[in-house]
Design an enzyme around this catalytic site. Structure first.
Site, PDB file in Angstrom:
ATOM      1  N   ARG A  15       0.795  -1.443   0.029  1.00 46.01           N
ATOM      2  CA  ARG A  15       0.113   0.061   0.079  1.00 46.01           C
ATOM      3  C   ARG A  15       0.834   1.170   0.026  1.00 46.01           C
ATOM      4  O   ARG A  15       2.219   1.166   0.250  1.00 46.01           O
ATOM      5  CB  ARG A  15      -1.004   0.040   1.304  1.00 46.01           C
ATOM      6  CG  ARG A  15      -1.940  -1.111   1.378  1.00 46.01           C
ATOM      7  CD  ARG A  15      -2.772  -1.281   2.377  1.00 46.01           C
ATOM      8  NE  ARG A  15      -2.062  -1.715   3.663  1.00 46.01           N
ATOM      9  CZ  ARG A  15      -2.435  -1.780   4.910  1.00 46.01           C
ATOM     10  NH1 ARG A  15      -3.564  -1.346   5.041  1.00 46.01           N
ATOM     11  NH2 ARG A  15      -1.733  -2.360   5.849  1.00 46.01           N
ATOM     12  N   LYS A  75       1.811   1.971   7.319  1.00 51.02           N
ATOM     13  CA  LYS A  75       2.226   1.410   8.382  1.00 51.02           C
ATOM     14  C   LYS A  75       3.302   2.029   9.289  1.00 51.02           C
ATOM     15  O   LYS A  75       3.687   3.015   9.028  1.00 51.02           O
ATOM     16  CB  LYS A  75       2.744  -0.163   8.226  1.00 51.02           C
ATOM     17  CG  LYS A  75       1.684  -1.002   7.585  1.00 51.02           C
ATOM     18  CD  LYS A  75       0.554  -1.469   8.290  1.00 51.02           C
ATOM     19  CE  LYS A  75       0.788  -2.381   9.571  1.00 51.02           C
ATOM     20  NZ  LYS A  75      -0.244  -2.526  10.336  1.00 51.02           N
ATOM     21  N   TYR A  94      -0.779   4.526  10.683  1.00 48.46           N
ATOM     22  CA  TYR A  94      -1.128   3.459  11.752  1.00 48.46           C
ATOM     23  C   TYR A  94      -0.061   3.203  12.590  1.00 48.46           C
ATOM     24  O   TYR A  94       0.900   3.009  12.073  1.00 48.46           O
ATOM     25  CB  TYR A  94      -1.689   2.273  11.076  1.00 48.46           C
ATOM     26  CG  TYR A  94      -2.934   2.278  10.457  1.00 48.46           C
ATOM     27  CD1 TYR A  94      -4.231   2.382  11.300  1.00 48.46           C
ATOM     28  CD2 TYR A  94      -3.086   2.228   8.983  1.00 48.46           C
ATOM     29  CE1 TYR A  94      -5.402   2.673  10.579  1.00 48.46           C
ATOM     30  CE2 TYR A  94      -4.510   2.238   8.477  1.00 48.46           C
ATOM     31  CZ  TYR A  94      -5.229   2.337   8.983  1.00 48.46           C
ATOM     32  OH  TYR A  94      -6.579   2.370   8.497  1.00 48.46           O
ATOM     33  N   HIS A  96      -0.284   1.866  16.458  1.00 49.26           N
ATOM     34  CA  HIS A  96      -0.669   0.552  17.121  1.00 49.26           C
ATOM     35  C   HIS A  96       0.653   0.395  18.515  1.00 49.26           C
ATOM     36  O   HIS A  96       0.846  -0.729  18.538  1.00 49.26           O
ATOM     37  CB  HIS A  96      -0.636  -0.809  16.468  1.00 49.26           C
ATOM     38  CG  HIS A  96      -1.780  -0.798  15.305  1.00 49.26           C
ATOM     39  ND1 HIS A  96      -3.260  -0.606  15.671  1.00 49.26           N
ATOM     40  CD2 HIS A  96      -1.833  -0.868  13.969  1.00 49.26           C
ATOM     41  CE1 HIS A  96      -3.861  -0.940  14.711  1.00 49.26           C
ATOM     42  NE2 HIS A  96      -3.160  -0.692  13.491  1.00 49.26           N
ATOM     43  N   GLU A 118      -5.550   4.944  13.737  1.00 52.57           N
ATOM     44  CA  GLU A 118      -6.374   3.994  14.756  1.00 52.57           C
ATOM     45  C   GLU A 118      -7.077   4.547  15.664  1.00 52.57           C
ATOM     46  O   GLU A 118      -8.169   3.965  16.628  1.00 52.57           O
ATOM     47  CB  GLU A 118      -5.579   2.726  15.145  1.00 52.57           C
ATOM     48  CG  GLU A 118      -4.794   2.745  16.103  1.00 52.57           C
ATOM     49  CD  GLU A 118      -3.267   3.143  15.687  1.00 52.57           C
ATOM     50  OE1 GLU A 118      -2.311   3.168  16.565  1.00 52.57           O
ATOM     51  OE2 GLU A 118      -3.138   3.589  14.497  1.00 52.57           O
ATOM     52  N   SER A 134     -10.286  -2.017   8.407  1.00 54.35           N
ATOM     53  CA  SER A 134     -11.159  -3.011   8.973  1.00 54.35           C
ATOM     54  C   SER A 134     -12.208  -3.630   8.130  1.00 54.35           C
ATOM     55  O   SER A 134     -12.309  -4.937   8.060  1.00 54.35           O
ATOM     56  CB  SER A 134     -11.943  -2.454  10.397  1.00 54.35           C
ATOM     57  OG  SER A 134     -10.936  -1.976  11.396  1.00 54.35           O
ATOM     58  N   VAL A 269      -4.142  -9.080  15.383  1.00 52.79           N
ATOM     59  CA  VAL A 269      -2.795  -9.325  15.910  1.00 52.79           C
ATOM     60  C   VAL A 269      -1.948  -8.106  15.824  1.00 52.79           C
ATOM     61  O   VAL A 269      -0.984  -7.921  16.623  1.00 52.79           O
ATOM     62  CB  VAL A 269      -2.024 -10.408  14.823  1.00 52.79           C
ATOM     63  CG1 VAL A 269      -1.910  -9.917  13.535  1.00 52.79           C
ATOM     64  CG2 VAL A 269      -0.643 -10.876  15.392  1.00 52.79           C
ATOM     65  N   ASP A 270      -2.135  -7.016  15.163  1.00 49.57           N
ATOM     66  CA  ASP A 270      -1.538  -5.727  15.364  1.00 49.57           C
ATOM     67  C   ASP A 270      -1.617  -5.079  16.510  1.00 49.57           C
ATOM     68  O   ASP A 270      -0.992  -4.050  17.023  1.00 49.57           O
ATOM     69  CB  ASP A 270      -1.818  -4.824  14.202  1.00 49.57           C
ATOM     70  CG  ASP A 270      -3.067  -4.777  13.945  1.00 49.57           C
ATOM     71  OD1 ASP A 270      -3.961  -5.032  14.619  1.00 49.57           O
ATOM     72  OD2 ASP A 270      -3.438  -3.904  12.789  1.00 49.57           O
ATOM     73  N   ASN A 300      -0.628  -7.327   8.358  1.00 49.09           N
ATOM     74  CA  ASN A 300      -1.079  -6.092   7.332  1.00 49.09           C
ATOM     75  C   ASN A 300      -1.807  -7.009   6.257  1.00 49.09           C
ATOM     76  O   ASN A 300      -1.442  -6.608   5.199  1.00 49.09           O
ATOM     77  CB  ASN A 300       0.373  -5.373   6.853  1.00 49.09           C
ATOM     78  CG  ASN A 300       1.338  -6.283   6.185  1.00 49.09           C
ATOM     79  OD1 ASN A 300       1.363  -7.536   6.656  1.00 49.09           O
ATOM     80  ND2 ASN A 300       1.845  -5.690   5.180  1.00 49.09           N
TER      81      ASN A 300
END
Length: 372
Positions: A15, A75, A94, A96, A118, A134, A269-270, A300
């Protein structure tokens, strides 16, 4: 404002943070957009489309970070990028944080401003920048799960919808939010026998109203989980606590109650995962098996469908990126509480409580940085 779009370097992350159409909208408003060479290739957007949109191409990731006031990514920065992040630089991506202490410490050390997609939250609830990915991840969870149920890939050898005279696959979905709902729609469309677990009665009433007859709802608790995993063929973890680490709803000891060849897909999982035995995997090496149970834990997932994902992400992030570029992060966050909730780390201070709590770090109220 000077905006930089680096090429994603996480494993198999195809991406890019901004489409050419998004770049054009920012350029039209007087901003300068720099895109790293080939950053959009994986999503089907070659350099010349960005140049035609008014963006400028830079040859390296180092130059892109060096020149930009705001970095837009998909990411979180990974270790080779840590030292490229500058003091006072705004990173919009993002993160996380709550599941990754080294990243948190690196961004604190950088004294940058970290605004996480997020945790951008609407006043009445809802995470507008998490929704599109999502939706993709939820649909992909069913798609991937159906694939890995095939015997040569380690599954039970069950077809999701079965055929006349056979039973369909049993799909158990932990969480009835965006991910869980999209996973359920896909599984229902494949004619599987679907059960969604959630803790909210209003949400379950809604799902019961809108879902087809092959989708059922149950209250999420340990008793029900232990009962349902014994016969489930595909289990999808779709639990989210905004900005915080996901709780372990399936623990290591529960694997022994599952049938061999059961497939687990942990979309959370992230955020640390809601299945205790899950650990982040990559598209290159996506699965592993414990106690005969196949785990798919790619952190991802939407990166595998980058054209769809990049357009969906830009559609959601661009209005916020425009506000940040037009006003600067501080003024934009003062005027829009949604952006203020997205702030996680500011100039060495952790300003999002769930992140501070995850690693026992000092917490600073975001208002401290918005007063002046």
């Amino acid at each position: 404002m000077i905006i930089g779009i680096p090429k994603e370097i996480k494993n198999n992350e195809n991406r890019v943070a901004l489409t050419p159409a998004g770049a054009q909208e920012l350029v039209k408003r007087g901003h300068t957009v720099y895109v790293q060479h080939t950053a959009g290739d994986g999503s089907g957007f070659p350099d010349h489309l960005y140049e035609e949109a008014g963006a400028k191409i830079l040859p390296t990731i180092e130059e892109t970070y060096r020149i930009a006031e705001m970095i837009m990514k998909v990411k979180e920065p990974i270790e080779p990028e840590y030292d490229l992040v500058r003091e006072d630089q705004l990173l919009f991506t993002y993160f996380h944080f709550a599941s990754h202490e080294p990243l948190t410490n690196a961004m604190i050390k950088s004294k940058s401003v970290c605004l996480a997609y997020e945790t951008v939250e609407k006043p009445g609830g809802g995470l507008p920048l998490l929704v599109p990915m999502s939706e993709v991840a939820g649909r992909m969870a069913t798609q991937k799960g159906a694939n890995y149920l095939e015997k040569p890939l380690g599954g039970k050898g069950i077809l999701m919808g079965g055929v006349p005279g056979t039973l369909p696959a049993k799909v158990l979905i932990l969480g009835g939010g965006i991910v869980g709902t999209q996973a359920a729609w896909m599984a229902a469309g494949m004619k599987a026998d679907v059960t969604i677990l959630d803790v909210s009665l209003p949400r379950m009433r809604y799902l019961s109203d809108v879902m087809p007859a092959n989708v059922k709802t149950r209250m999420s608790n340990e008793y029900n989980i232990r009962e349902l995993i014994k016969t489930a063929d595909l289990i999808i973890g779709a639990v989210l606590i905004p900005g915080a680490k996901a709780p372990h709803l399936i623990t290591r000891d529960m694997l022994k109650e599952m049938q061999p060849g059961t497939v687990l897909v942990d979309v959370a999982v992230d955020q640390g995962g809601c299945i205790e035995t899950c650990k982040p995997t990559t598209h290159q090496d996506p699965t592993f098996t414990i106690d005969g149970v196949l785990h798919y834990c790619v952190a991802n997932m939407p990166g595998a469908v980058p054209y769809t994902s990049t357009i969906g992400l830009t559609n959601a992030t661009l209005p916020y990126a425009i506000q940040l570029a037009d006003k600067g992060w501080k003024k934009a966050s003062k005027e829009n509480v949604e952006l203020a909730t997205g702030l996680n780390v500011i100039k060495g201070d952790v300003v999002y409580k769930a992140v501070a709590d995850a690693f026992d770090l000092p917490f600073t109220a975001v208002e401290k940085h918005l007063v002046n």
